[in-house]
Design a protein around this motif. Structure first.
Motif, mmCIF file in Angstrom:
data_model
loop_
_atom_site.group_PDB
_atom_site.id
_atom_site.type_symbol
_atom_site.label_atom_id
_atom_site.label_comp_id
_atom_site.label_asym_id
_atom_site.label_seq_id
_atom_site.Cartn_x
_atom_site.Cartn_y
_atom_site.Cartn_z
ATOM 1 N N THR A 33 0.802 -1.226 0.000
ATOM 2 C CA THR A 33 0.000 0.000 0.000
ATOM 3 C C THR A 33 0.836 1.277 0.000
ATOM 4 O O THR A 33 0.310 2.349 0.266
ATOM 5 N N ILE A 34 2.118 1.172 -0.310
ATOM 6 C CA ILE A 34 2.950 2.382 -0.358
ATOM 7 C C ILE A 34 2.619 3.219 -1.595
ATOM 8 O O ILE A 34 2.357 4.412 -1.509
ATOM 9 N N GLU A 35 2.628 2.602 -2.752
ATOM 10 C CA GLU A 35 2.478 3.337 -4.007
ATOM 11 C C GLU A 35 1.022 3.644 -4.363
ATOM 12 O O GLU A 35 0.735 4.694 -4.933
ATOM 13 N N LYS A 36 0.125 2.730 -4.025
ATOM 14 C CA LYS A 36 -1.259 2.853 -4.490
ATOM 15 C C LYS A 36 -2.212 2.339 -3.418
ATOM 16 O O LYS A 36 -1.965 1.278 -2.838
ATOM 17 N N PRO A 37 -3.304 3.065 -3.143
ATOM 18 C CA PRO A 37 -4.287 2.569 -2.176
ATOM 19 C C PRO A 37 -4.932 1.274 -2.679
ATOM 20 O O PRO A 37 -5.184 1.130 -3.878
ATOM 21 N N LYS A 38 -5.172 0.354 -1.750
ATOM 22 C CA LYS A 38 -5.780 -0.929 -2.118
ATOM 23 C C LYS A 38 -6.815 -1.339 -1.089
ATOM 24 O O LYS A 38 -6.697 -1.007 0.092
ATOM 25 N N SER A 39 -7.794 -2.098 -1.552
ATOM 26 C CA SER A 39 -8.793 -2.658 -0.643
ATOM 27 C C SER A 39 -8.216 -3.914 0.004
ATOM 28 O O SER A 39 -7.258 -4.501 -0.496
ATOM 29 N N GLY A 71 -9.749 6.363 0.435
ATOM 30 C CA GLY A 71 -10.925 6.460 -0.417
ATOM 31 C C GLY A 71 -11.783 5.225 -0.269
ATOM 32 O O GLY A 71 -11.543 4.386 0.602
ATOM 33 N N SER A 72 -12.777 5.126 -1.121
ATOM 34 C CA SER A 72 -13.639 3.942 -1.104
ATOM 35 C C SER A 72 -14.197 3.710 -2.503
ATOM 36 O O SER A 72 -14.195 4.609 -3.338
ATOM 37 N N ILE A 73 -14.629 2.490 -2.722
ATOM 38 C CA ILE A 73 -15.271 2.142 -3.988
ATOM 39 C C ILE A 73 -16.546 1.361 -3.678
ATOM 40 O O ILE A 73 -16.644 0.702 -2.642
ATOM 41 N N GLY A 78 -23.282 -3.278 -5.068
ATOM 42 C CA GLY A 78 -23.570 -2.417 -3.930
ATOM 43 C C GLY A 78 -22.657 -2.572 -2.725
ATOM 44 O O GLY A 78 -22.878 -1.929 -1.706
ATOM 45 N N LYS A 79 -21.623 -3.397 -2.822
ATOM 46 C CA LYS A 79 -20.700 -3.550 -1.700
ATOM 47 C C LYS A 79 -19.719 -2.382 -1.682
ATOM 48 O O LYS A 79 -19.215 -1.964 -2.718
ATOM 49 N N LYS A 80 -19.459 -1.882 -0.488
ATOM 50 C CA LYS A 80 -18.535 -0.755 -0.331
ATOM 51 C C LYS A 80 -17.230 -1.267 0.269
ATOM 52 O O LYS A 80 -17.232 -1.985 1.256
ATOM 53 N N TYR A 81 -16.114 -0.874 -0.357
ATOM 54 C CA TYR A 81 -14.786 -1.249 0.119
ATOM 55 C C TYR A 81 -13.967 0.010 0.338
ATOM 56 O O TYR A 81 -13.965 0.910 -0.496
ATOM 57 N N PHE A 82 -13.275 0.049 1.468
ATOM 58 C CA PHE A 82 -12.352 1.143 1.729
ATOM 59 C C PHE A 82 -11.009 0.828 1.086
ATOM 60 O O PHE A 82 -10.605 -0.323 0.994
#
Length: 116
Positions: A33-39, A71-73, A78-82
């Motif tokens: 998770t250093i370079e890019k945000p991930k769920s 962020g979140s997706i 309809g599932k929400k992931y941070f």
């Protein structure tokens, strides 16, 4: 040039970093998770970490201010992931006679958050 920040010996972040570095799963999550945000789901798929372990470690890392919600997706069903991102770009541990110093470089590529 990177701005190094020396952590105080009684700092909670210092203690959390040492604990996280001693755990293989936490180190893996921090690296991913250093370079890019991930769920957490992405981390599980990419790193072959058990789902419950990944959620537990991410929660610990976020609670200790090593990760932040970036962020979140919402999926089509309809599932929400941070999305989580490492707050630290680099960690330097200096160990010597009666000395243990930790220097960090903050992940400057991140946006400002109320969680920080």
């Amino acid at each position: 040039m990177a701005d190094f920040k020396l952590l105080a010996r009684d700092s909670n972040l210092r203690k959390a970093i040492l604990k996280a570095l001693s755990d293989e799963y936490s180190r893996t999550i921090m690296n991913q998770t250093i370079e890019k945000p991930k769920s957490v789901v992405d981390i599980v798929k990419e790193c072959d970490i058990p789902m419950t372990t990944a959620y537990r470690r991410v929660h610990e890392l976020e609670e200790n201010k090593i990760l932040k919600v970036a962020g979140s997706i919402v999926t089509d069903d309809g599932k929400k992931y941070f999305l989580y991102q490492n707050r630290l770009k680099s960690i330097y541990v200096v160990f010597g006679l009666e000395e243990l110093d930790i220097q960090i470089v903050e992940n400057e590529g991140m946006g400002v958050s109320s969680y920080w």
